[in-house]
Design an enzyme around this catalytic site. Structure first.
Site, PDB file in Angstrom:
ATOM      1  N   LYS A 424       0.866  -1.244  -0.120  1.00 15.65           N
ATOM      2  CA  LYS A 424       0.112  -0.115  -0.102  1.00 15.65           C
ATOM      3  C   LYS A 424       0.963   1.183   0.017  1.00 15.65           C
ATOM      4  O   LYS A 424       1.962   1.373   0.633  1.00 15.65           O
ATOM      5  CB  LYS A 424      -0.727   0.083   1.280  1.00 15.65           C
ATOM      6  CG  LYS A 424      -1.925   1.159   1.268  1.00 15.65           C
ATOM      7  CD  LYS A 424      -2.863   0.958   2.488  1.00 15.65           C
ATOM      8  CE  LYS A 424      -3.763   1.937   2.644  1.00 15.65           C
ATOM      9  NZ  LYS A 424      -4.793   1.693   3.866  1.00 15.65           N
ATOM     10  N   SER A 499      -9.327   1.581   3.162  1.00  9.08           N
ATOM     11  CA  SER A 499      -8.557   2.605   2.155  1.00  9.08           C
ATOM     12  C   SER A 499      -7.548   1.799   1.442  1.00  9.08           C
ATOM     13  O   SER A 499      -6.903   1.921   0.658  1.00  9.08           O
ATOM     14  CB  SER A 499      -7.933   3.485   3.063  1.00  9.08           C
ATOM     15  OG  SER A 499      -7.148   3.024   3.866  1.00  9.08           O
ATOM     16  N   SER A 523     -10.077  -0.655   7.313  1.00 13.70           N
ATOM     17  CA  SER A 523      -9.458  -0.503   5.863  1.00 13.70           C
ATOM     18  C   SER A 523      -8.600  -1.998   5.726  1.00 13.70           C
ATOM     19  O   SER A 523      -8.320  -2.106   4.467  1.00 13.70           O
ATOM     20  CB  SER A 523      -8.545   0.563   5.767  1.00 13.70           C
ATOM     21  OG  SER A 523      -9.297   1.742   5.621  1.00 13.70           O
TER      22      SER A 523
END
Length: 920
Positions: A424, A499, A523
């Site tokens: 990420k 996210s 997330s």
């Protein structure tokens, strides 16, 4: 990471479409290398325009985050929540990959005055080139949608088009119901030329749609559909939550070389002074548009193509002058990447365990595996129907793979050696940009790795790239960054959630073997549930967050996403443990197991007591049966040997003393950096380059004081003790929660309710407890479901083991059909006949010879799919963690390695994915 899901207002801006990130010609031999990133140019975010009645319209054009559907993200003081999109299905010679899904990728660009949005590239769906042009009528708060369909094939094509979206949610004050129609009732039918929708709140604006000439006109709307759930299969509901989801369907037949079009109008009325007045005024506007549609700005040729209006009734237009067939000069559709690979190894749906076994046995190499993933990224992540999962692909990915193969040849072993892992884009990487998903950090290059990245490198992983996310990890509902918005890998029109959406979608679509994400609220588990994967959030401090951009310091957690619990264990072995520079991890080495794989046994739930709270399975607004379906999966826990008991509500943790945790997180992050472009987090978050709905006014809020830091740590520590005691008093080993308690919704909304209902009360992030998430099947509408097992603090290894046992009981992972295996590139030479590379000497000591191997994973069975929606690009996996496979491993690994050694370096020089700048 995410706080409570955020959705907000509006802001002006426009920019050209987010363009393809990858460019360059491949070498003749077909070796593809990755390179530097990122798309798009221009202004700050979704474009907005303000009508005379004060309504602020926010349009999904090509401006960041570049959803580019043309739908209305939101309108102020209304329940417009992703409306004006089109789902298109073609029936002809071909059945394209995204047939029946929401169209996107038009390159919609706002004019300087915001009065119109123009298509700059067609979308090709099975030989039909589709365009959208939107004209704003600010004087009467109206948008005209002009959608064209041009047949580029040699045979007639039937095109079904559903126009609509969401105008509310639930069944109470936020429900948008039909209040009036053209024929005087509240049921929308082909005999209606318009319809008005409103909820019961006087301060909320009514919304109307003008559909065209009514039946018996042949081109009239012919039926309605559910725009959230395969509108061509499921009719629009008239009651319940699904009554908020409007789809208006027209069917046209387009001859070869012909253009047909559809013109519709959306009107947003005034807010108050009362519902009757605002609805009456809106009705008048709709009636006027239905009798005298405003076609100003359309050429006679364009009007001649309109199929849903009786052109003989249009004042001032000579329909008799129209040619029998008209073809408009529409923008070309961009060329799609050739769906081929230069690797003979098939990585689709392979687990880390399977690929490692194939490399160890000499059936393939890391170079072949990495090349296969790079090719899939090139084909599936870019373009108009790209998933947008990656922000950056490592330029040296093949070099990393070559190094791993050389290490293996020298006798090195390891579960992650040569395995491609995505990160990420919050994790610092010394050799790749780290943007946090914001244009405010475009070009930021840390000079060191995050702690967990260091450990992954040490384990031999190939760090294949950085994944997309919600900007600053702000949203759990969508993964929309300044560089683009991620689309779900199982369901082609749905949100990826946030996210960590890019990380989850990269794994679900076989563009990475595993990925690292983060969680502050939902997330890790939300994207994982939406992608039918597994994840693990450990006890606070089990894994370091040093070098990971923050959202809420102390609550942020950085952890893995994978296909199976076995793969989670491999990643946890590499990434967990004490970081001497992260005070929150002081206990990690003492608390973590020597090998996370040791506890993975199908007997891990035998004799365990699992608690549940009935209220966690009940949605406050969705009535699609998801909660009930999840509750039924408690039977899986019982079948695996557990006793399931009802629990009372958990006790509160008291008042949270935390202050300025965001500022503290950024202060800690920035002081570790060299040359960070902002003085502090306040300045970063106030940058004009931040998406408007995330941007903050410049603040002078200070970081936390040492006393406040200690009070906050004490609060979370005590909260764990309280919940540990609650579980102990009830005699349970863990508490189970559902992942979602509603369907999965479309990707173009703004509110959290129109992503999914996740309001289960799960204690994971609020308290900081170990939690494993495992897919358990499908809800009644065919969307993936998961269960979350939450244990007491520091019971991490036990919780992971229970997750493994549940996974093996359910065998319920759903596989994507939206990213199928690639054909072998014809330029790849014929397979040689030389013998393969001999396997690694079995006498070579493993990384830790004292740890027993993981229990073999039994074969899995298919999951029945009840009433799976037509927009679902997924199939049940025939094995949640299946046994080792040699499928797709035919090539002699020596040839792959030698071939890659010869050409990969050159390819990395000549083939570069490039970042577009605002000047391009």
């Amino acid at each position: 990471m995410s706080h409570d899901d955020r959705s907000t207002p509006s802001s002006p801006a426009r920019s050209p479409r987010r363009t393809l990130r990858r460019s360059g010609a491949t070498l003749a031999v077909g070796i593809l290398a990755a390179g530097v990133i990122i798309p798009a140019t221009g202004a700050t975010a979704v474009s907005s325009t303000t009508a005379a009645n004060g309504a602020v319209w926010q349009i999904h054009d090509a401006a960041p985050p570049g959803l580019d559907t043309g739908s209305i993200r939101t309108v102020s003081q209304s329940r417009v929540d992703g409306f004006g999109n089109i789902f298109v299905k073609v029936t002809g010679a071909s059945n394209p990959r995204f047939n029946g899904e929401m169209m996107r990728g038009f390159g919609l660009t706002a004019t300087a005055d915001g009065a119109a949005y123009d298509t700059t590239q067609s979308v090709d769906l099975g030989g039909i080139d589709i365009t959208r042009d939107i004209t704003m009528g600010n004087a009467d708060s109206t948008a005209r949608y002009f959608d064209t369909f041009t047949n580029t094939t040699t045979a007639p094509v039937t095109v079904d088009v559903s126009f609509g979206g969401s105008l509310g949610y639930g069944t109470t004050t936020n429900q948008g119901l039909v209040r009036a129609t053209a024929d005087g009732d509240t049921t929308i039918a082909p005999t209606d030329s318009w319809a008005l929708v409103a909820n019961t709140q006087a301060t909320q604006r009514p919304v109307g749609v003008v559909l065209g000439s009514p039946a018996p006109f042949a081109g009239a709307m012919n039926r309605t559909g559910n725009q959230q759930r395969s509108p061509f299969t499921n009719p629009m509901a008239t009651s319940g939550n699904e009554a908020n989801f409007y789809g208006f369907i027209n069917t046209i037949t387009v001859k070869p070389g012909e253009t047909r079009s559809l013109a519709r109008f959306v009107h947003v009325g005034a807010a108050g002074p009362d519902a009757a007045t605002s609805q009456a005024s809106a009705t008048t506007t709709l009636q006027t548009l239905a009798t005298t549609p405003n076609f100003a700005g359309l050429t006679p040729a364009e009007i001649c193509t309109v199929s849903n209006w009786d052109l003989t009734t249009i004042q001032g237009f000579d329909a008799a002058a129209c040619a029998p067939s008209t073809k408009l000069d529409v923008p070309a559709s961009p060329a799609a990447a050739t769906p081929t690979t230069t690797s003979r190894y098939d990585v689709v749906n392979k687990t880390i365990t399977e690929m490692q076994a194939d490399m160890t046995a000499g059936r393939t190499t890391s170079v072949a595996i990495v090349q296969a993933y790079l090719d899939r990224i090139n084909v599936y992540d870019d373009g108009q129907f790209g998933f947008n999962a990656f922000l950056h692909v490592a330029a040296d990915a093949l070099d990393q793979a070559k190094a791993a193969d050389a290490a293996r040849a020298a006798g090195t072993t390891g579960d992650l050696l040569g395995i491609p892992i995505a990160l990420k884009d919050l994790y610092d990487t010394k050799d790749q940009p780290t943007t946090g998903g914001t244009r405010a950090l475009e070009g930021w290059q840390p000079d060191s790795d995050a702690f967990q990245v260091e450990k992954l490198r040490a384990a031999g992983a190939v760090l294949i790239g950085k994944t997309n996310l919600s900007e600053f990890a702000n949203s759990g509902s969508f993964s929309e960054s300044g560089w683009g918005q991620v689309w779900n890998g199982l369901y082609g029109s749905k949100t990826s959630f946030g996210s960590s959406g890019g990380s989850a979608v990269a794994v679900a679509t076989s563009m990475a073997a595993g990925a690292m994400g983060t969680q502050t609220g939902v997330s890790l588990y939300a994207p994982t549930t939406g992608s039918s994967l597994t994840t693990f959030r450990g006890t606070d401090g089990m894994a370091s967050t040093r070098g990971v951009m923050p959202l809420t310091w102390g609550q942020d957690y950085a952890g893995p996403i994978a296909r199976t619990v076995s793969d989670l264990a491999v990643l946890l072995n590499a990434t967990t443990g004490t970081d001497p520079f992260d005070m929150l991890t002081a206990q990690a080495d003492a608390r973590k197991p020597a090998d996370w794989k040791t506890g993975l046994t199908t007997q891990a739930l035998q004799g365990k007591r699992i608690g549940y709270l009935p209220t966690s399975f009940v949605s406050s607004y969705a009535d699609d049966g998801t909660g009930e379906a999840a509750l039924a999966h408690l039977a899986d826990l019982r079948a695996a040997g557990a006793t399931v008991v009802e629990m009372p509500a958990p006790p509160s943790g008291g008042s949270n003393p935390a202050r300025n945790v965001s500022q503290e997180g950024w202060a800690l992050y920035i002081e570790e950096q060299t040359g960070f472009p902002y003085a502090d987090g306040n300045a970063l978050l106030a940058s004009p380059k931040v998406l408007p709905y995330n941007q903050r006014s410049l603040s002078t809020a200070p970081r936390m004081t040492p006393e406040n830091v200690q009070a906050y740590i004490d609060y979370r520590t005590n909260y764990k003790r309280i919940i540990d005691a609650w579980m102990a008093e009830q005699g349970v080993d863990a508490v189970v929660y559902p992942g979602f308690i509603s369907d999965v919704f479309n990707n173009d909304a703004s509110s959290s309710q129109l992503s999914s209902d996740r309001a289960t009360g799960v204690l994971t992030s609020t308290v900081g407890l170990p939690t494993v998430v495992v897919p358990v099947g499908l809800n009644p509408h065919g969307y993936s479901m998961s269960m979350q097992l939450v244990g007491p603090s520091w019971s991490d290894a036990s919780v992971l083991g229970m997750g493994y046992a549940l996974e093996q009981q359910t065998k319920a992972q759903v596989l994507s059909t939206l990213a199928p295996a690639l054909a072998l590139d014809p330029s790849v030479p014929v397979e040689p006949t030389e013998p393969p590379v001999p396997p690694v000497d079995p006498t070579t000591p493993p990384v830790d010879p004292t740890v027993p191997p993981v229990e073999p994973e039994p074969s899995a069975t298919a999951v029945p799919i009840p009433n799976i929606p037509a927009d679902t690009g997924s199939t049940p996996k025939p094995g949640a963690s299946g046994s080792l496979s040699t499928t797709g491993s035919e090539i002699g690994p020596w040839f792959v390695a030698a071939f890659a050694l010869m050409f990969a370096g050159a390819a990395a020089t000549f083939i570069r994915r490039r970042r577009r700048t605002a000047s391009e």
